[in-house]
Design an enzyme around this catalytic site. Structure first.
Site, PDB file in Angstrom:
ATOM      1  CE1 TYR A  24      -6.440   4.872  -0.300  1.00 51.09           C
ATOM      2  CE2 TYR A  24      -4.159   4.802   0.454  1.00 51.09           C
ATOM      3  CZ  TYR A  24      -5.458   4.358   0.537  1.00 51.09           C
ATOM      4  OH  TYR A  24      -5.780   3.384   1.447  1.00 51.09           O
ATOM      5  NE  ARG A  59     -11.941  -5.850   9.442  1.00 52.68           N
ATOM      6  CZ  ARG A  59     -12.716  -5.163   8.598  1.00 52.68           C
ATOM      7  NH1 ARG A  59     -13.175  -5.758   7.498  1.00 52.68           N
ATOM      8  NH2 ARG A  59     -13.016  -3.895   8.830  1.00 52.68           N
ATOM      9  N   GLY A 102     -15.253  -9.642   3.545  1.00 54.65           N
ATOM     10  CA  GLY A 102     -15.983 -10.632   4.316  1.00 54.65           C
ATOM     11  C   GLY A 102     -15.620 -12.071   4.050  1.00 54.65           C
ATOM     12  NE  ARG A 133     -11.857   3.695   8.179  1.00 50.56           N
ATOM     13  CZ  ARG A 133     -10.824   3.520   7.378  1.00 50.56           C
ATOM     14  NH1 ARG A 133      -9.620   3.326   7.890  1.00 50.56           N
ATOM     15  NH2 ARG A 133     -10.983   3.541   6.066  1.00 50.56           N
ATOM     16  CE  LYS A 185      -8.807  -3.104  -2.000  1.00 47.10           C
ATOM     17  NZ  LYS A 185      -9.580  -2.243  -1.071  1.00 47.10           N
ATOM     18  CB  THR A 187      -7.758   2.761  -3.257  1.00 50.37           C
ATOM     19  OG1 THR A 187      -7.076   1.524  -3.018  1.00 50.37           O
ATOM     20  CG2 THR A 187      -8.965   2.831  -2.353  1.00 50.37           C
ATOM     21  CB  SER A 233      -0.898   0.000   1.242  1.00 48.78           C
ATOM     22  OG  SER A 233      -1.506   1.255   1.448  1.00 48.78           O
ATOM     23  CG  HIS A 280     -11.597   0.741   1.989  1.00 48.10           C
ATOM     24  ND1 HIS A 280     -10.912   1.215   0.912  1.00 48.10           N
ATOM     25  CD2 HIS A 280     -10.736   0.818   3.034  1.00 48.10           C
ATOM     26  CE1 HIS A 280      -9.687   1.583   1.284  1.00 48.10           C
ATOM     27  NE2 HIS A 280      -9.556   1.335   2.573  1.00 48.10           N
TER      28      HIS A 280
END
Length: 381
Positions: A132, A333, A311, A167, A254, A158, A109, A278
């Protein structure tokens, strides 16, 4: 809890939670607003059933795929994510080495903590650079030139992060880069001293892709200010089209969710898109990538490589996405919690479990290759 006792996503998540100070764990685990989209990303797979075929004589299984010109030994890849050396001192080095071992793709990244060049030396397999779009067009061109020189095959822009998501878990703990913890956050670091000891014993935290352009180390700019002050919310399709032409190779967007945007990506010459929200960390309430997958594959799947993330926790999730036409599936994750729990060994165990699950599930589906997975194998409730 030991690494060998981890058998699935939830085990790795629990092990990471026990190791990490709460502000860092919640940075990985958290999402935007009420975290509705975060929960739906995984729940979306539950509304889809697999319909296996039997007596197909499945012996060896070929789970390899080709996406954006890259040959992957398995149909999942490690999506680029930020700040990995906060989770474990090995950071992207661990992920690069694990991806190389399993013959799959990974990415660095713009907010990565290891340089493109070092990651390239660790893994000479498929690698993407996620970046970015900055207000400074010269900076954008310079970052692409650096990636080209480092031997990066795929650029991944992205497009769903022109500003940071809300958040709230991070706000409650005061999590930020540089650290600006509140009392509650400081207390959580105090009760997990092993993380702090590990952190200070290794090299200083860096953001190598940005350190020549943004001073974050001495507090001149935080991550949140980076998003609000340096990224360009006026980014347009014309801007991206210019970048695609300038790069002249495999170029992926993305963060695409709508069919209209997928079609525009094809028109400007992109070779791939990643359907993504995201990880639920940007616009809460947005559509899940899996729910949009069939519609977008039907619209553009014959003209551009369609991938998805969000997910994914099981091999069956991967098979469902591949059956709808995804060329490959991104993990986030799923490998970050194992990284936080045990470094490279954790990432390798997670990828091995995923590889074994996909192989076993393909056999149970009666499929010896990914090409045999189709919509005929699915039913929606």
């Amino acid at each position: 809890m030991r690494l060998k006792d981890c058998y699935n996503f939830h085990d790795f998540r629990l092990m990471a939670k026990r190791r990490l100070p709460s502000p860092i764990f919640n940075y990985i685990d958290g999402a935007a607003d009420d975290e509705v989209t975060y929960r739906r990303n995984t729940a979306a797979f539950e509304g889809c059933d697999l319909v296996p075929n039997v007596l197909r004589g499945v012996g060896d299984v070929d789970m390899s795929v080709t996406v954006m010109g890259q040959r992957l030994a398995m149909p999942v890849y490690c999506s680029p994510t930020a700040l990995q050396r906060l989770f474990h001192h090995q950071g992207e080095r661990a992920v690069a080495a694990a991806a190389a071992k399993f013959g799959t793709m990974f990415g660095v990244s713009s907010l990565g903590t290891v340089s493109l060049e070092e990651a390239r030396r660790i893994c000479d397999g498929p690698q993407v650079y996620q970046f970015y779009f900055h207000k400074d067009r010269g900076l954008n061109r310079e970052m692409m030139a650096r990636a080209k020189q480092a031997g990066i095959e795929v650029m991944m822009l992205t497009v769903d992060s022109i500003t940071g998501g809300n958040r709230e878990r991070d706000k409650r703990t005061g999590f930020a880069i540089p650290f600006k913890l509140n009392l509650a956050g400081i207390t959580q670091f105090a009760i997990k001293p092993s993380w702090a000891v590990n952190y200070v014993r290794h090299e200083p935290f860096r953001l190598p892709q940005l350190e020549n352009h943004v001073d974050m180390g001495r507090g001149a700019m935080s991550i949140s200010r980076y998003f609000t002050e340096m990224l360009d919310p006026s980014m347009s399709w014309d801007d991206v089209a210019e970048m695609v032409q300038h790069w002249g190779g495999q170029f992926c967007l993305k963060g695409v969710i709508s069919v209209e945007d997928a079609k525009r990506a094809v028109e400007i010459g992109c070779t791939g898109i990643v359907l993504s929200n995201h990880g639920g960390r940007q616009l809460d309430g947005s559509r899940t990538a899996f729910d949009q997958l069939d519609e977008i594959v039907q619209a553009v799947g014959d003209r551009i490589d369609v991938m998805m993330d969000g997910g994914v926790q099981r091999g069956t999730h991967v098979l469902k996405a591949l059956s709808l036409g995804a060329k490959a599936v991104g993990l986030g994750r799923y490998y970050l919690f194992p990284l936080a729990a045990a470094g490279q060994a954790g990432v390798e165990r997670a990828l091995e479990l995923m590889r074994v699950e996909i192989e076993r599930d393909m056999k149970l589906m009666g499929c010896s290759s990914v090409d045999e997975l189709t919509k005929e194998n699915l039913r929606f409730r």
